[in-house]
Design a protein around this motif. Structure first.
Motif, PDB file in Angstrom:
ATOM      1  N   SER A  18       0.820  -1.108  -0.103  1.00  0.00           N
ATOM      2  CA  SER A  18      -0.129  -0.047   0.099  1.00  0.00           C
ATOM      3  C   SER A  18       0.696   1.346   0.016  1.00  0.00           C
ATOM      4  O   SER A  18       2.228   1.244  -0.097  1.00  0.00           O
ATOM      5  CB  SER A  18      -0.790  -0.062   1.371  1.00  0.00           C
ATOM      6  N   CYS A  19       0.148   2.465  -0.026  1.00  0.00           N
ATOM      7  CA  CYS A  19       1.122   3.496   0.095  1.00  0.00           C
ATOM      8  C   CYS A  19       1.864   3.672   1.362  1.00  0.00           C
ATOM      9  O   CYS A  19       3.198   4.390   1.305  1.00  0.00           O
ATOM     10  CB  CYS A  19       0.094   4.840   0.148  1.00  0.00           C
TER      11      CYS A  19
ATOM     12  N   GLN B 179      -7.748  -2.831   9.003  1.00  0.00           N
ATOM     13  CA  GLN B 179      -7.755  -1.373   9.176  1.00  0.00           C
ATOM     14  C   GLN B 179      -9.484  -1.249  10.060  1.00  0.00           C
ATOM     15  O   GLN B 179      -9.575  -0.137  10.574  1.00  0.00           O
ATOM     16  CB  GLN B 179      -7.706  -0.482   8.086  1.00  0.00           C
TER      17      GLN B 179
ATOM     18  N   GLY C  32      -8.750   4.597  10.399  1.00  0.00           N
ATOM     19  CA  GLY C  32      -8.939   3.235   9.596  1.00  0.00           C
ATOM     20  C   GLY C  32      -8.253   3.256   8.235  1.00  0.00           C
ATOM     21  O   GLY C  32      -8.517   2.494   7.461  1.00  0.00           O
ATOM     22  N   LYS C  33      -7.013   3.928   8.239  1.00  0.00           N
ATOM     23  CA  LYS C  33      -6.134   3.861   7.156  1.00  0.00           C
ATOM     24  C   LYS C  33      -4.544   3.693   7.550  1.00  0.00           C
ATOM     25  O   LYS C  33      -4.366   3.862   8.864  1.00  0.00           O
ATOM     26  CB  LYS C  33      -6.233   5.272   6.661  1.00  0.00           C
ATOM     27  N   VAL C  34      -3.830   3.378   6.755  1.00  0.00           N
ATOM     28  CA  VAL C  34      -2.543   3.334   6.973  1.00  0.00           C
ATOM     29  C   VAL C  34      -1.908   4.241   5.946  1.00  0.00           C
ATOM     30  O   VAL C  34      -2.447   4.408   4.985  1.00  0.00           O
ATOM     31  CB  VAL C  34      -1.648   1.837   6.536  1.00  0.00           C
ATOM     32  N   PRO C  35      -0.771   4.957   6.223  1.00  0.00           N
ATOM     33  CA  PRO C  35       0.195   4.603   7.067  1.00  0.00           C
ATOM     34  C   PRO C  35      -0.343   5.621   8.429  1.00  0.00           C
ATOM     35  O   PRO C  35      -1.015   6.411   8.316  1.00  0.00           O
ATOM     36  CB  PRO C  35       1.514   5.265   6.763  1.00  0.00           C
TER      37      PRO C  35
ATOM     38  N   TRP D 188       2.733   0.988  -8.487  1.00  0.00           N
ATOM     39  CA  TRP D 188       1.256   0.696  -8.471  1.00  0.00           C
ATOM     40  C   TRP D 188       1.076   1.002 -10.144  1.00  0.00           C
ATOM     41  O   TRP D 188       0.252   0.368 -10.867  1.00  0.00           O
ATOM     42  CB  TRP D 188       0.575   1.776  -7.909  1.00  0.00           C
TER      43      TRP D 188
ATOM     44  N   LYS E 272     -15.832   0.715  -4.151  1.00  0.00           N
ATOM     45  CA  LYS E 272     -15.968   1.329  -2.961  1.00  0.00           C
ATOM     46  C   LYS E 272     -17.035   2.360  -3.207  1.00  0.00           C
ATOM     47  O   LYS E 272     -17.575   3.015  -2.139  1.00  0.00           O
ATOM     48  CB  LYS E 272     -14.615   2.092  -2.427  1.00  0.00           C
TER      49      LYS E 272
ATOM     50  N   VAL F  29       0.202  12.168  -3.423  1.00  0.00           N
ATOM     51  CA  VAL F  29      -0.748  11.854  -2.570  1.00  0.00           C
ATOM     52  C   VAL F  29      -2.198  12.103  -2.674  1.00  0.00           C
ATOM     53  O   VAL F  29      -3.222  11.227  -2.933  1.00  0.00           O
ATOM     54  CB  VAL F  29      -0.470  11.900  -1.153  1.00  0.00           C
TER      55      VAL F  29
ATOM     56  N   HIS G 184      -2.741   9.575  -6.393  1.00  0.00           N
ATOM     57  CA  HIS G 184      -2.976   8.308  -5.333  1.00  0.00           C
ATOM     58  C   HIS G 184      -4.682   8.494  -5.187  1.00  0.00           C
ATOM     59  O   HIS G 184      -5.334   7.840  -5.714  1.00  0.00           O
ATOM     60  CB  HIS G 184      -2.456   8.360  -4.087  1.00  0.00           C
ATOM     61  N   MET G 185      -5.001   9.585  -4.619  1.00  0.00           N
ATOM     62  CA  MET G 185      -6.390   9.608  -4.059  1.00  0.00           C
ATOM     63  C   MET G 185      -7.473   9.792  -5.278  1.00  0.00           C
ATOM     64  O   MET G 185      -8.590   9.423  -5.332  1.00  0.00           O
ATOM     65  CB  MET G 185      -6.524  10.831  -3.115  1.00  0.00           C
TER      66      MET G 185
ATOM     67  N   GLU H  65      -1.600  10.493   8.138  1.00  0.00           N
ATOM     68  CA  GLU H  65      -1.314  11.187   6.748  1.00  0.00           C
ATOM     69  C   GLU H  65      -0.031  11.263   6.361  1.00  0.00           C
ATOM     70  O   GLU H  65       1.030  11.571   7.073  1.00  0.00           O
ATOM     71  CB  GLU H  65      -1.887  12.754   6.915  1.00  0.00           C
ATOM     72  N   PHE H  66       0.279  10.538   5.221  1.00  0.00           N
ATOM     73  CA  PHE H  66       1.611  10.358   4.437  1.00  0.00           C
ATOM     74  C   PHE H  66       2.358  11.559   4.803  1.00  0.00           C
ATOM     75  O   PHE H  66       3.630  11.567   5.243  1.00  0.00           O
ATOM     76  CB  PHE H  66       1.434  10.203   3.048  1.00  0.00           C
ATOM     77  N   GLN H  67       1.774  12.949   4.226  1.00  0.00           N
ATOM     78  CA  GLN H  67       2.738  14.012   4.099  1.00  0.00           C
ATOM     79  C   GLN H  67       3.107  14.567   5.744  1.00  0.00           C
ATOM     80  O   GLN H  67       4.439  14.887   5.585  1.00  0.00           O
ATOM     81  CB  GLN H  67       1.754  15.254   3.709  1.00  0.00           C
TER      82      GLN H  67
ATOM     83  N   VAL I 281      -4.915  -4.198   4.581  1.00  0.00           N
ATOM     84  CA  VAL I 281      -5.962  -3.330   4.140  1.00  0.00           C
ATOM     85  C   VAL I 281      -6.658  -4.312   3.425  1.00  0.00           C
ATOM     86  O   VAL I 281      -7.851  -3.852   3.143  1.00  0.00           O
ATOM     87  CB  VAL I 281      -5.747  -2.018   3.686  1.00  0.00           C
TER      88      VAL I 281
HETATM   89  N1  LIG Z   1      -4.603  10.492   2.994  1.00  0.00           N
HETATM   90  C1  LIG Z   1      -4.163   9.238   3.569  1.00  0.00           C
HETATM   91  C2  LIG Z   1      -4.513   8.031   2.506  1.00  0.00           C
HETATM   92  C3  LIG Z   1      -4.199   6.771   3.169  1.00  0.00           C
HETATM   93  C4  LIG Z   1      -4.602   5.652   2.498  1.00  0.00           C
HETATM   94  O1  LIG Z   1      -5.805   5.836   1.557  1.00  0.00           O
HETATM   95  N2  LIG Z   1      -4.477   4.412   2.911  1.00  0.00           N
HETATM   96  C5  LIG Z   1      -4.955   3.393   2.320  1.00  0.00           C
HETATM   97  C6  LIG Z   1      -3.960   2.512   1.659  1.00  0.00           C
HETATM   98  S1  LIG Z   1      -3.046   2.766   0.490  1.00  0.00           S
HETATM   99  C7  LIG Z   1      -5.726   2.662   3.205  1.00  0.00           C
HETATM  100  O2  LIG Z   1      -5.676   2.709   4.279  1.00  0.00           O
HETATM  101  N3  LIG Z   1      -6.677   2.034   2.907  1.00  0.00           N
HETATM  102  C8  LIG Z   1      -7.883   1.481   3.583  1.00  0.00           C
HETATM  103  C9  LIG Z   1      -9.297   1.704   3.584  1.00  0.00           C
HETATM  104  O3  LIG Z   1      -9.441   2.939   2.872  1.00  0.00           O
HETATM  105  O4  LIG Z   1     -10.096   1.053   4.103  1.00  0.00           O
HETATM  106  C10 LIG Z   1      -2.595   9.574   3.740  1.00  0.00           C
HETATM  107  O5  LIG Z   1      -2.232  10.322   3.110  1.00  0.00           O
HETATM  108  O6  LIG Z   1      -2.211   8.615   4.492  1.00  0.00           O
END
Ligand SMILES: N[C@@H](CCC(=O)N[C@@H](CS)C(=O)NCC(=O)O)C(=O)O
Length: 204
Positions: free
Chosen positions: A10-11, A38, A50-53, A170, A117, A101, A105-106, A65-67, A33
């Motif tokens: 994942s990211c 999560q 409920g997200k990584v990282p 990706w 989704k 990101v 990505h998003m 949040e990545f940044q 994930v």
């Molecule tokens: N805005 C978040 C995005 C993180 C994100 O979208 N992570 C994805 C993995 S690449 C995730 O946790 N997905 C699980 C889900 O949405 O349920 C960031 O910058 O960290």
């Protein structure tokens, strides 16, 4: 010690790379994930998004949040040289990170990888995927232009390259043809010692 919440592939791969770049002492907890970890109560108690990282930096503090995590790592470990000198160079780093990101990505890969989704009917999902692919294609062209003839996106290796790395992975997995300079940069990133250290937790 830092605790890093990570889903291989994942990211969060980008943050794994940066943790190794800094030489930080950290423990990794896998939050897969694809399997849905999560959404477990245990993880939501740590990170309600409920997200990584996510990165736990002490008993009371979890960064998401990545940044933000990338920024914290660069500034907590200045010897790694991940935070450039000068206002404009710093602003360019944040600009590139946000583009990769927040947009590529998003607003691109999310629709390519998980259209279900958002929509359940087959025609809607394939239209959304097509839209995502167009956005990713535009993103790759802009990143290629941004990098020009440099070895890394903004010159020396930096925070934005960690994000670039996971979107280039990706892009290859999803069958995009990378512009030549991005493809060379992807190879270069794979040669970094931090990638070698990340390898066992890179793919699911
Ligand atoms: N805005 C978040 C995005 C993180 C994100 O979208 N992570 C994805 C993995 S690449 C995730 O946790 N997905 C699980 C889900 O949405 O349920 C960031 O910058 O960290």
């Amino acid at each position: 010690m830092l605790t890093f919440f990570h889903s291989p592939g994942s990211c969060s791969n980008g943050i794994l790379l940066l943790l190794h770049e800094t030489g930080a002492d950290f423990d990794t907890r896998i939050v897969d994930v694809v399997r849905g970890d999560q959404r477990s109560h245990a993880y939501l108690a740590q990170n309600p998004k409920g997200k990584v990282p996510a990165l736990k930096i002490d008993d009371e503090t979890i960064l998401t949040e990545f940044q933000a995590i990338a920024y914290w790592l660069a500034n907590a470990y200045p010897d790694a040289g991940l935070w450039p000198d000068g206002l404009l160079a710093r602003s360019r780093t944040l600009e590139a990170l946000d583009f990769i990101v927040g947009s590529v990505h998003m607003r691109g890969f999310t629709f390519v990888k998980v259209p279900q989704k958002f929509l359940s009917d087959a025609a809607g999902k394939s239209a959304l995927q097509a839209h995502g692919r167009t956005e990713v294609g535009k993103g790759l062209s802009i990143l290629s232009e941004m990098m020009g003839e440099r070895d890394y996106l903004l010159g020396d290796f930096g925070l934005a390259d960690a994000a670039l790395f996971y979107v280039l992975d990706w892009a290859k997995q999803e069958g995009f043809t990378l512009p030549e300079n991005l493809s060379a940069c992807h190879q270069r990133l794979r040669q970094r010692p931090s990638f070698r250290k990340s390898k066992t937790l890179w793919m699911r």
